[in-house]
Design a protein around this motif. Sequence first.
Motif, PDB file in Angstrom:
ATOM      1  N   GLU A 149       0.834  -1.204   0.000  1.00 21.32           N
ATOM      2  CA  GLU A 149       0.000   0.000   0.000  1.00 21.32           C
ATOM      3  C   GLU A 149       0.873   1.262   0.000  1.00 21.32           C
ATOM      4  N   TYR A 150       1.941   1.194   0.769  1.00 20.83           N
ATOM      5  CA  TYR A 150       2.877   2.322   0.763  1.00 20.83           C
ATOM      6  C   TYR A 150       3.432   2.544  -0.633  1.00 20.83           C
ATOM      7  N   ARG A 153       0.858   4.148  -2.865  1.00 23.00           N
ATOM      8  CA  ARG A 153       0.656   5.563  -2.556  1.00 23.00           C
ATOM      9  C   ARG A 153       1.866   6.388  -2.969  1.00 23.00           C
ATOM     10  N   PHE A 154       3.040   5.834  -2.730  1.00 28.77           N
ATOM     11  CA  PHE A 154       4.241   6.583  -3.080  1.00 28.77           C
ATOM     12  C   PHE A 154       4.332   6.829  -4.574  1.00 28.77           C
ATOM     13  N   MET A 157       1.791   9.357  -5.720  1.00 31.59           N
ATOM     14  CA  MET A 157       2.194  10.708  -5.306  1.00 31.59           C
ATOM     15  C   MET A 157       3.321  11.227  -6.179  1.00 31.59           C
ATOM     16  N   TYR A 158       4.303  10.382  -6.403  1.00 34.15           N
ATOM     17  CA  TYR A 158       5.479  10.828  -7.152  1.00 34.15           C
ATOM     18  C   TYR A 158       5.110  11.152  -8.597  1.00 34.15           C
ATOM     19  N   GLU A 160       2.236  12.153  -9.726  1.00 32.29           N
ATOM     20  CA  GLU A 160       1.486  13.410  -9.724  1.00 32.29           C
ATOM     21  C   GLU A 160       2.395  14.612  -9.523  1.00 32.29           C
ATOM     22  N   TRP A 161       3.318  14.466  -8.599  1.00 30.97           N
ATOM     23  CA  TRP A 161       4.243  15.569  -8.349  1.00 30.97           C
ATOM     24  C   TRP A 161       5.060  15.874  -9.608  1.00 30.97           C
ATOM     25  N   PRO A 206      10.981   2.791  -1.910  1.00 30.14           N
ATOM     26  CA  PRO A 206      10.929   3.955  -1.034  1.00 30.14           C
ATOM     27  C   PRO A 206      11.233   5.275  -1.744  1.00 30.14           C
ATOM     28  N   ASP A 207      12.205   5.245  -2.626  1.00 29.18           N
ATOM     29  CA  ASP A 207      12.486   6.487  -3.325  1.00 29.18           C
ATOM     30  C   ASP A 207      11.552   6.542  -4.497  1.00 29.18           C
ATOM     31  N   LEU A 208      11.603   6.034  -5.438  1.00 27.98           N
ATOM     32  CA  LEU A 208      11.212   5.473  -6.670  1.00 27.98           C
ATOM     33  C   LEU A 208      12.247   5.981  -7.571  1.00 27.98           C
TER      34      LEU A 208
END
Lengths: 208, 208
Positions: A149-150, A153-154, A157-158, A160-161, A206-208
Motif C-alpha cells: 500500500e505504501y 501511494r508513493f 504521489m510521485y 502526480e508531483w 521507497p524512493d522510486l
Amino acid sequence: MSLRHALLGLLSDHPASGYDLMRRFETSLSNVWPATQSQVYGELGKLAKGGFLEVAAEGPRGRKEYAITEEGLAELHRWLTETQPERMRRSEAMLRVFFLDQLTPLEAFTYLSTEAERAAGRHEALEGLNKSVEWDDEPLSVNGRLALEYGLRFTAMYEEWARWAAAQIEARSGQRLASSETGGAPDREPAPQVLLDSQIVGEQSPDL
Amino acid sequence: MSLRHALLGLLSDHPASGYDLMRRFETSLSNVWPATQSQVYGELGKLAKGGFLEVAAEGPRGRKEYAITEEGLAELHRWLTETQPERMRRSEAMLRVFFLDQLTPLEAFTYLSTEAERAAGRHEALEGLNKSVEWDDEPLSVNGRLALEYGLRFTAMYEEWARWAAAQIEARSGQRLASSETGGAPDREPAPQVLLDSQIVGEQSPDL
DNA sequence: CGTTTCATGTAATTGGTTACATGATTCT
DNA sequence: AGAATCATGTAACCAATTACATGAAACG
C-alpha cells in the motif's frame, strides 16, 4: 547497522542458512534493504559470535542453519521499539531537481516527464501484483500488504508531483513543451505474476 | 558517484571555496545529499585533478576558490540528461514494517502512530517555511519550490499511510488501541523562519 | 556425465562518517 | 587578548559492492 536487524527479523520467523537468507533478501527485501552475499555471510558470522544467533543444524554442503537466540529476539525487539528509524536522506532524483535550471526548459520538462512515466510504470506493476496475490491472514501477508500500500501511494504521489512540476516548467517557459510522446517509455515491464513470500515489499520502492 | 555532481551543480552557479560549499551543503542540500567536510575537500581535489574544476583564485587563509570548467559543465549536463537517477532502496522505516508482526498489536500501532506524528510535524514545518518565503523568479527559487512541493506531498502521503496502517493493525487486533496520546510528540520544533539560499530543499525529506 | 543449484567464504575497492590536527584572520 | 569563524587537510574506520575462488550434491 540495519543489516543485522534485517537478518534477525528474517530469522525470527524460522531458522535458515545464509543461502536461504540471501534468497529472501532478493525476493522480499530487495527494495527495502538490499544486501549482497558477502555481506550476509559476514554478518551472520558476527551475529553468531555475538550470541544473537546459533548454528542450529549442519546440512549437506557445509550448510549451516542459523537460529535466533533469546538474546537475538531481545535485540530485535529493542530495535523495533526503542530506536527510531534513521530517515534516509540521499535522493539522486531530488538532487537533480535542484540543478534543473542548468537545463533548457525542454530538457527539464523531459526529465520530469520521464520520472512521471517511470513512477507510473512502477505503480502499474504494483497494481498487477496486488491483484495477483491471494492475501491470507498470515503475518507476512499482513505486513506485505502494508508495504505494498505504501508503494502504491508513493508511486501515485510521485507521478502526480512530477507531472505537476513538469507543468510548472512548461508554464514558466511560455512555450508548449509537451510533445506527442515526451520521451516516455513505450514498452513497460509486465507486472510479475509469481511471488514468493512477500515479494510484495520487494516490489515497493521507497524512493522510486 | 553523485557527490561530484552535487559539487559541480553548486559550482555551476558561481565559484566557491570548499568551505563555502560545505555551508551550502548544510543549508541547501542536507536532506537531499548530505556530505561531510572531509568528503567535500577530497572530492574537490579529485575534480580539479580531473579537469572538471580549476582553482580560480586564492584568498586569505589558504582559501582556494574553485570554478567549474567547460569540461565540468559538460559532465554536469551529461549527468542530468543522459543518466537515470539511481532510485534509492534502503528505508529503515519500511524494513521495520516488515517485521511488525514480532510486536504486540499495541506496540505496532504505537510505531505507526509515531511515524504519522513525525510526518505531520515535518509537514507543518514545511508549511511554515512555505509561508515565510518570498518567492521570486530566480532559478534557485523555482527549483526550491518544486522540491518543497515534493516534501509537502511526501509528508502528507506518509502521514496518511501511517495512520491507515495503524488502523489496519487496530482492526485486526479486535481491540481499541488508540489512547488519548499515543506516544506522539507534544512539543514540536518550530518552523524555521530564516533561510539562506534554498534551505527549502533542506527542509524536504525523501524518506520520512 | 554434465549442468544447475546449493553452499560458503575471501579480497579489493568505493563511498561515507568520525575524529584528529593545524593554523590564519576577523571580531569584540 | 581571547573567542569565533574561516580554512584546509589527514587517518581510521565502517558499510556496501564487485569480483574471485572453491566445491559438494542433486537433477536430467
